[in-house]
Scaffold this motif. Structure first.
Motif, PDB file in Angstrom:
ATOM      1  N   ASP A 137       0.904  -2.166   9.245  1.00 38.37           N
ATOM      2  CA  ASP A 137      -0.352  -2.655  10.874  1.00 38.37           C
ATOM      3  C   ASP A 137      -0.718  -4.081  10.474  1.00 38.37           C
ATOM      4  N   ASP A 138      -1.613  -4.253  11.047  1.00 36.24           N
ATOM      5  CA  ASP A 138      -2.286  -5.923  10.690  1.00 36.24           C
ATOM      6  C   ASP A 138      -2.191  -6.397   9.375  1.00 36.24           C
ATOM      7  N   GLN A 139      -1.881  -4.762   8.690  1.00 35.69           N
ATOM      8  CA  GLN A 139      -2.371  -5.799   6.891  1.00 35.69           C
ATOM      9  C   GLN A 139      -1.063  -5.116   6.743  1.00 35.69           C
ATOM     10  N   GLY A 140      -0.079  -5.211   7.083  1.00 33.98           N
ATOM     11  CA  GLY A 140       1.358  -4.666   6.566  1.00 33.98           C
ATOM     12  C   GLY A 140       1.709  -3.773   6.223  1.00 33.98           C
ATOM     13  N   ARG A 167       1.170  -0.906   0.068  1.00 30.46           N
ATOM     14  CA  ARG A 167       0.358   0.308  -0.415  1.00 30.46           C
ATOM     15  C   ARG A 167       0.758   0.529   0.049  1.00 30.46           C
TER      16      ARG A 167
END
Ligand SMILES: [Zn+2]
Lengths: 381, 138
Positions: free
Chosen positions: B123-126, B5
């Motif tokens: 974060d927990d999504q990378g 992202r």
């Protein structure tokens, strides 16, 4: 066209005054300025004033007196005081009014100023990624300046040491303890090459000035100081300003250069005639750059002037004799008027322990700030 | 597996050489801006067109960040030193950027640099990336 005189000055001590609001500090300064001129608030025909984060200046009338006078709020960042002064100058010079007051005050919380990219028309990514940090701008600006002019960074600690020496001699200053250049250089690095003690802090304080037509000045004081010029300029294409995701390849002079030149021109005074100067020292590098940008010396000449003591109170070009922003902090709305207050004290010969010797006759002030603005004054007697 | 992202995809464009920062160029006077904007700050016209900015340049100025900034900074919770600077992109503009190098002794005005996309928070999504410039070796 009438000339303009400053016939009353008042100040609330800078620094931190727990339990006293910014508005209360402003009222204190206003009463001191009125007393100094032997006048009452009911004598004032106009008011201009402002603060950045301590409330609207026009609400001060509830404490000072409900006389019906036009009181106009000014909000112009670091140039709030300068802009109020320009408005007062125009009101008197034009013949609209004969006598009035300007008030600048502020009370900021501890720590750096909050910043929101949206208020500057910048996307949120700029703040999220850690570039919306004012202290970085000063680091990058002085880094490039030292490189361009072959100046050694050691001089930055000397500038801060002078500020604290002067602050120690000024009873109205916030920081009154001397700090050696070695201690300043060894303090934690905030943004290379600037350490913690090379930056000023947000603070509190208030200043008020009573101004009138020059020909009326002797009714109120036997030692009037004349506002020979008050100017304001904003940035041009190519100047290097805070919160700029990009800069033009073309380099343009800072708004300081334009505002200072306009002030000297309007006053008919040459920079070499200045006996005492208060210039924006948000950090040490700012004082260094502004000495040359205002025309008080040549670019590259500052190192010799500072190291030789020429900018000390007893030197040939005394700079920031009250300790500047470094020793007084920066209550944004009051800071520019603090400089004028100090120069009036100096030209009257009332500066006490921090008085410049040799009967000074010409004073110069300069503020600079976001988003690329500068305001200057020339005072004479 | 998706691409990392990016903090604000509107800042980037794809080129044959890889991702580049997306700026504007004034068709009337040639002035550049970053990010894109509709009006020209030099000639005051409104004839701005999209243009990919150079992926290489030279360091024009720099400084370091000695503490974790307050919000709106959203970088990693723990303080990780970083540096910022302005990079001169030839015939375009000076762009403000994070710098991969954080050691003052290894940063110098005039050094050649090139664009890189680097993580600045996770974060927990990378991880989430932003742009930076790194010393150019080739
Ligand atoms: Zn243009």
């Amino acid at each position: 066209m009438s000339g303009v005189a400053i016939v009353g000055i008042g100040m609330h001590r800078f620094g931190r005054t727990e339990g006293v609001s910014g508005r209360a500090q402003a009222v204190h300064a206003a009463r001191r300025a009125l007393d100094d001129a032997g006048l009452r608030f009911s004598d004032m025909q106009f008011g201009f004033g402002g603060s950045h984060s301590a409330g609207d200046a026009d609400t001060l009338v509830s404490e000072l007196g409900l006389t019906g006078l036009p009181f106009i709020n000014v909000a112009n960042g670091c140039a709030t005081g300068g802009s109020a002064l320009i408005a007062a100058d125009a009101a008197i010079r034009s013949g609209t009014h004969d006598l009035g007051i300007v008030i600048g005050f502020d009370k900021h919380p501890r720590g750096a100023f909050d910043t929101d990219p949206a208020e500057h028309g910048i996307g949120s990514w700029y703040g999220e990624t850690g570039m919306m940090v004012t202290t970085q701008f000063f680091g990058m600006k002085i880094q490039r300046y030292l490189h361009d002019h072959g100046i050694k960074p050691d001089v930055l600690a000397e500038i801060a040491a002078k500020a604290f020496r002067n602050g120690a001699r000024n009873p109205m200053a916030w920081r009154r303890k001397e700090i050696t250049a070695d201690e300043i250089a060894a303090a934690p690095m905030i943004s290379h090459p600037l350490t913690q003690y090379m930056y000023c802090s947000p603070g509190e304080g208030a200043v008020a000035l009573v101004l009138c037509r020059a020909e009326d000045a002797h009714r109120y004081t036997d030692r009037p100081v004349f506002l020979a010029a008050a100017t304001f300029r904003s940035r041009r294409y190519g100047s290097f300003e805070v919160f700029s995701p990009w800069l033009a390849l073309d380099r343009a002079p800072s708004p300081t250069v334009d505002a200072a030149a306009a002030a000297f021109d309007a006053a008919g005074v040459a920079p070499a005639e200045v006996d005492v100067a208060q210039i924006q020292d948000t950090e040490s590098g700012a004082e260094l750059m502004h000495m040359a940008e205002t025309g008080l010396c040549a670019h590259g000449e500052q190192e010799e002037l500072i190291v030789s003591g020429a900018t000390a109170i007893e030197g040939r070009l005394p700079v920031n004799t009250d300790g500047g922003c470094l020793a007084n902090g920066e209550p944004i709305g009051a800071s520019g008027l603090r400089q004028v207050h100090e120069n009036v004290l100096q030209l009257r010969g009332d500066a006490g322990e921090h008085q410049v010797p040799g009967d000074p006759r010409v004073g110069f002030t300069h503020v600079y700030g976001a988003p690329g603005i500068s305001a200057c004054t020339v005072l004479t007697r | 597996m998706t691409a990392p992202r990016f903090v604000d995809p509107s800042l980037l464009t794809d080129t044959a050489d890889g991702p580049a920062l997306l700026g504007s160029r004034c068709s009337d006077c040639g002035a550049h801006t970053f990010p894109r904007q509709g009006g020209c700050p030099r000639c005051t016209g409104a004839a701005m067109e999209d243009v990919p900015l150079s992926r290489t340049g030279t360091l024009w100025s720099w400084t370091t960040q000695g503490f974790r900034p307050k919000p709106p900074y959203t970088g990693t919770e723990a303080y990780e030193p970083y540096a910022v600077g302005y990079v001169e992109l030839p015939d375009q503009l000076l762009v403000e950027t994070r710098l991969a190098e954080t050691d003052p002794d290894r940063l110098e005005i005039g050094m050649p640099v090139e664009l890189a996309l680097v993580p600045f928070r996770g974060d927990d999504q990378g991880s989430v990336h932003t742009y930076a410039f790194v010393r150019r070796t080739s």
